[in-house]
Write a protein that holds these residues in place. Structure first.
Motif, PDB file in Angstrom:
ATOM      1  N   ALA A 332      37.522  25.126  18.573  1.00 40.11           N
ATOM      2  CA  ALA A 332      37.874  25.066  20.112  1.00 40.11           C
ATOM      3  C   ALA A 332      38.465  23.696  20.621  1.00 40.11           C
ATOM      4  N   ILE A 333      37.654  22.686  20.093  1.00 35.00           N
ATOM      5  CA  ILE A 333      38.088  21.319  20.489  1.00 35.00           C
ATOM      6  C   ILE A 333      39.567  20.936  19.997  1.00 35.00           C
ATOM      7  N   TRP A 334      39.982  21.618  18.791  1.00 35.06           N
ATOM      8  CA  TRP A 334      41.300  21.144  18.182  1.00 35.06           C
ATOM      9  C   TRP A 334      42.425  22.069  19.078  1.00 35.06           C
ATOM     10  N   ALA A 335      41.916  23.187  19.159  1.00 34.04           N
ATOM     11  CA  ALA A 335      43.069  24.135  20.105  1.00 34.04           C
ATOM     12  C   ALA A 335      43.452  23.489  21.095  1.00 34.04           C
ATOM     13  N   VAL A 336      42.405  23.217  22.160  1.00 31.76           N
ATOM     14  CA  VAL A 336      42.658  22.579  23.472  1.00 31.76           C
ATOM     15  C   VAL A 336      43.143  20.914  23.288  1.00 31.76           C
ATOM     16  N   GLY A 337      42.564  20.274  22.579  1.00 34.62           N
ATOM     17  CA  GLY A 337      42.624  18.911  22.573  1.00 34.62           C
ATOM     18  C   GLY A 337      43.980  18.432  22.211  1.00 34.62           C
ATOM     19  N   GLN A 338      44.469  19.086  20.920  1.00 38.40           N
ATOM     20  CA  GLN A 338      45.721  18.926  20.428  1.00 38.40           C
ATOM     21  C   GLN A 338      47.000  19.154  21.531  1.00 38.40           C
ATOM     22  N   ILE A 339      46.688  19.883  22.506  1.00 36.99           N
ATOM     23  CA  ILE A 339      47.894  20.102  23.612  1.00 36.99           C
ATOM     24  C   ILE A 339      47.530  18.927  24.529  1.00 36.99           C
ATOM     25  N   ILE A 340      46.474  19.038  25.027  1.00 35.94           N
ATOM     26  CA  ILE A 340      46.215  18.041  26.380  1.00 35.94           C
ATOM     27  C   ILE A 340      46.503  16.766  25.886  1.00 35.94           C
ATOM     28  N   GLN A 341      45.982  16.028  24.591  1.00 34.56           N
ATOM     29  CA  GLN A 341      46.189  14.819  24.233  1.00 34.56           C
ATOM     30  C   GLN A 341      47.369  14.291  24.483  1.00 34.56           C
ATOM     31  N   ASP A 342      48.563  14.961  24.382  1.00 35.03           N
ATOM     32  CA  ASP A 342      49.913  14.486  24.512  1.00 35.03           C
ATOM     33  C   ASP A 342      50.381  13.974  26.179  1.00 35.03           C
ATOM     34  N   TYR A 343      49.387  14.464  27.006  1.00 35.65           N
ATOM     35  CA  TYR A 343      49.510  14.044  28.477  1.00 35.65           C
ATOM     36  C   TYR A 343      48.626  13.085  29.012  1.00 35.65           C
ATOM     37  N   ASP A 344      47.993  12.450  28.116  1.00 34.41           N
ATOM     38  CA  ASP A 344      47.191  11.107  28.446  1.00 34.41           C
ATOM     39  C   ASP A 344      47.557   9.950  27.714  1.00 34.41           C
ATOM     40  N   SER A 345      48.115   9.009  28.447  1.00 35.32           N
ATOM     41  CA  SER A 345      48.896   7.717  27.519  1.00 35.32           C
ATOM     42  C   SER A 345      47.913   7.046  26.546  1.00 35.32           C
ATOM     43  N   ASP A 346      46.621   6.832  26.953  1.00 37.42           N
ATOM     44  CA  ASP A 346      45.827   6.067  26.285  1.00 37.42           C
ATOM     45  C   ASP A 346      45.177   7.015  25.246  1.00 37.42           C
ATOM     46  N   LYS A 347      44.947   8.196  25.220  1.00 36.67           N
ATOM     47  CA  LYS A 347      44.263   9.153  24.405  1.00 36.67           C
ATOM     48  C   LYS A 347      42.776   8.814  24.073  1.00 36.67           C
ATOM     49  N   MET A 348      42.259   8.306  25.208  1.00 35.97           N
ATOM     50  CA  MET A 348      40.769   7.939  25.123  1.00 35.97           C
ATOM     51  C   MET A 348      39.986   9.107  25.804  1.00 35.97           C
ATOM     52  N   PHE A 349      39.227   9.746  24.960  1.00 41.16           N
ATOM     53  CA  PHE A 349      38.512  10.870  25.884  1.00 41.16           C
ATOM     54  C   PHE A 349      37.340  10.839  25.508  1.00 41.16           C
ATOM     55  N   PRO A 350      36.426  11.174  26.929  1.00 44.84           N
ATOM     56  CA  PRO A 350      34.888  11.063  27.064  1.00 44.84           C
ATOM     57  C   PRO A 350      34.542  12.196  26.164  1.00 44.84           C
ATOM     58  N   ALA A 351      33.383  12.145  25.385  1.00 38.94           N
ATOM     59  CA  ALA A 351      32.840  13.485  24.695  1.00 38.94           C
ATOM     60  C   ALA A 351      31.398  13.407  25.159  1.00 38.94           C
ATOM     61  N   LEU A 352      31.025  14.429  25.752  1.00 39.04           N
ATOM     62  CA  LEU A 352      29.815  14.502  26.330  1.00 39.04           C
ATOM     63  C   LEU A 352      28.836  15.550  25.713  1.00 39.04           C
ATOM     64  N   GLY A 353      27.358  15.703  25.429  1.00 45.13           N
ATOM     65  CA  GLY A 353      26.782  16.739  24.946  1.00 45.13           C
ATOM     66  C   GLY A 353      25.601  16.902  25.913  1.00 45.13           C
ATOM     67  N   PHE A 354      25.132  18.133  26.024  1.00 44.45           N
ATOM     68  CA  PHE A 354      24.014  18.569  26.681  1.00 44.45           C
ATOM     69  C   PHE A 354      22.914  19.422  26.090  1.00 44.45           C
ATOM     70  N   GLY A 355      21.763  19.519  26.487  1.00 40.56           N
ATOM     71  CA  GLY A 355      20.777  20.594  26.057  1.00 40.56           C
ATOM     72  C   GLY A 355      19.875  20.080  24.868  1.00 40.56           C
ATOM     73  N   ALA A 356      20.163  18.798  24.383  1.00 37.59           N
ATOM     74  CA  ALA A 356      19.417  18.068  23.084  1.00 37.59           C
ATOM     75  C   ALA A 356      18.481  16.982  23.555  1.00 37.59           C
ATOM     76  N   GLN A 357      17.515  16.698  22.507  1.00 36.54           N
ATOM     77  CA  GLN A 357      16.612  15.886  22.635  1.00 36.54           C
ATOM     78  C   GLN A 357      17.082  14.657  22.045  1.00 36.54           C
ATOM     79  N   LEU A 358      17.121  13.384  22.463  1.00 36.64           N
ATOM     80  CA  LEU A 358      17.851  12.241  21.728  1.00 36.64           C
ATOM     81  C   LEU A 358      16.791  11.226  21.230  1.00 36.64           C
ATOM     82  N   PRO A 359      17.152  10.507  20.134  1.00 38.54           N
ATOM     83  CA  PRO A 359      16.347   9.255  19.958  1.00 38.54           C
ATOM     84  C   PRO A 359      16.410   8.113  20.881  1.00 38.54           C
ATOM     85  N   PRO A 360      15.506   7.190  20.995  1.00 36.80           N
ATOM     86  CA  PRO A 360      14.234   7.284  20.112  1.00 36.80           C
ATOM     87  C   PRO A 360      13.131   7.968  20.679  1.00 36.80           C
TER      88      PRO A 360
END
Length: 539
Positions: A332-360
């Protein structure tokens, strides 16, 4: 094609027909017309090609270059077109333009190859190769103009050779809005009024006069009959340029003439007056107008790391990366991302997670940077998102619940800052990939309704085999989404797609389904805010 309008029951008896001479008619009567323009963004793009410092392959004179355009179709390069040959010229600006159908929701890979014409042969191997450049059509339109190094077959630069490609949309986006009324129209049957006022109506300028404001138009007036047997009242000729002289303070009055009556009666004056109260030409901007104007699509990914996904080391888990190096999340990330990335000049994308316990300290988080850098959650390109995703899996504990609202509100904060823009410069896209049922449905509904006022769209891809009824509810295709407060979404900004429908389909199919509504949503937002594209020309 009928633009049918009516101001009230009182003018049920008159209709106007506007037609370019020897062409199709626009009838102005009763039922509301659909919006101008098609649902999907399919338009033609014109590419202009220039070469600079091309290799000199001729011994006695300079190279005679021509450019060939290829498109990738099913993994093979297919020739689409070629330019003329520029004789003795190492810096050609080709007169012939390439014209291509643009599809936002597809990756359209192009290759521009330059050759020195040696013989009159159509076979490319008969000509000396001067270098080539490959990219996607999305990359060209998002920059409007690009200049790049030409490469030889071995991937090395072709001397100092460069290519410049400039894109332009091939369409006339002007529309005309007319306000018209009638006075003392001939009585046919005694009905409601002889002084009708028609509702303002809008038609594409191309449809009315082929985009030529001086072209003659015939306007015909009828007495409307519900059985279709409309009685002809009269007609006149005019042009869009003439009608544009009408202002609110000084309307344009045109005599409605019935040629048969004119012949028969000596003292015939007219069959009434048609009044053009106002006539305005404006631009109906398309998605491509905004992109060519420099609008950036800002892409963020939100990934569901709740326990219902299963242990990522277990092959039955939705987060298990198979020997092919993929899973439904990555697809899913590849399918959507490979199209959208052409329309963002710096190609820097925030990637966030949810629903997990994080260290430490193993606290649950519903919006964490998957690269574990909260001040800089950006990943470089889609590859960067994929690497950060794979790297974070062993370090987090899948937990719960499945809360969407924190990530929706996170992106909405950035989109709200962008509402200060005076032209259409930024639009935010949040891709949420999830395995199931939302725990904070009320908060998420509220967050989506608030986000519908912002330059933002949400794409949800459901992975696995869960019941996605709640997601369908957020996707307001069938009815308007409401917050728990009763407030309605001002527009539909959610597109939901279950991945399982695409498991056995070619990977492009998922991107098409997920991104089909996006161009429309972008245009709808900027129009609603009355924001033109950056550097747009007045109509």
């Amino acid at each position: 094609m009928h633009e049918q309008q009516r101001s009230s029951a009182s003018v049920r008896d008159h209709c106007l027909e506007l037609l370019p001479l020897e062409s199709m008619a626009y009838t102005v009567t009763s039922t509301p017309a659909g919006p101008v323009g098609s649902q999907y963004c399919v338009c033609k793009v014109e590419l202009s090609i220039c070469g600079q410092n091309l290799l000199d392959r001729d011994v006695t004179s300079k190279s005679d270059p021509f450019c060939v355009l290829f498109m990738e179709v099913n993994g093979k390069w297919v020739e689409l077109d070629r330019t003329e040959t520029a004789v003795n010229n190492l810096n050609p600006a080709f007169a012939k333009k390439f014209i291509i159908d643009y599809h936002f929701e597809e990756v359209q890979k192009l290759k521009f190859a330059l050759f020195d014409q040696d013989k009159s042969s159509m076979q490319l191997y008969e000509h000396d190769f001067l270098g080539e450049f490959s990219c996607t059509l999305g990359m060209i339109v998002s920059s409007k103009k690009i200049t790049r190094t030409l490469l030889l077959g071995n991937g090395k630069p072709a001397g100092k050779g460069m290519i410049t490609i400039a894109a332009q949309e091939l369409s006339d986006n002007r529309v005309i809005t007319l306000s018209m009324a009638g006075r003392k129209l001939d009585k046919k049957v005694i009905k409601y009024t002889l002084d009708p006022v028609w509702k303002p109506f809008t038609v594409p300028l191309v449809s009315l006069c082929d985009g030529d404001v001086e072209k003659p138009i015939k306007v015909m007036c009828y007495d409307y009959d519900s059985d279709g047997g409309h009685d002809f009242i009269g007609e006149f000729q005019t042009s869009v340029a003439r009608m544009c002289e009408a202002q609110d303070a000084s309307p344009l009055e045109l005599e409605c003439i019935n040629p048969k009556k004119q012949k028969k009666k000596k003292n015939y004056k007219n069959s009434g007056i048609i009044i053009v109260k106002s006539c305005k030409i404006t631009r109906d901007f398309s998605f491509l107008d905004y992109i060519l104007g420099g609008c950036q699509l800002m892409f963020t990914v939100g990934i569901d790391f709740t326990a219902s996904n299963g242990n990522p080391r277990d092959p039955s888990s939705l987060h298990y990366i198979n020997p092919m190096g993929t899973n439904e999340y990555l697809s899913a990330i590849w399918a959507v991302g490979q199209i959208i990335q052409d329309y963002d000049s710096d190609k820097m994308f925030p990637a966030l997670g949810f629903g997990a316990q994080l260290p430490p300290d193993w606290k649950v988080s519903h919006e964490f940077a998957i690269n574990f850098n909260p001040t800089n959650p950006f990943c470089s390109g889609v590859e960067g998102i994929v690497q950060a995703y794979s790297a974070c899996l062993p370090h987090i504990r899948f937990y719960g619940p499945t809360n969407f609202s924190p990530i929706v509100n996170h992106v909405a904060r950035f989109a709200a800052q962008a509402t200060q823009q005076e032209a259409a410069s930024q639009y935010f896209i949040l891709l949420i990939i999830t395995d199931g049922v939302i725990s904070d449905m009320d908060e998420t509904r509220h967050a989506v309704v608030q986000a519908s006022k912002l330059p933002m769209s949400i794409i949800i891809v459901g992975v696995g085999n869960a019941d996605f009824a709640a997601m369908e509810f957020l996707d307001g295709d069938s009815r308007v989404l409401r917050s728990y407060t009763g407030e309605e979404a001002v527009r539909d900004i959610v597109q939901f797609v279950p991945f399982r429908d695409f498991r056995n389909a070619p990977k492009e199919t998922l991107a098409k389904a997920v991104l089909a509504e996006l161009p429309q949503q972008v245009v709808q937002y900027f129009k609603h805010q009355n924001l033109p594209p950056i550097n747009s020309e007045p109509a």
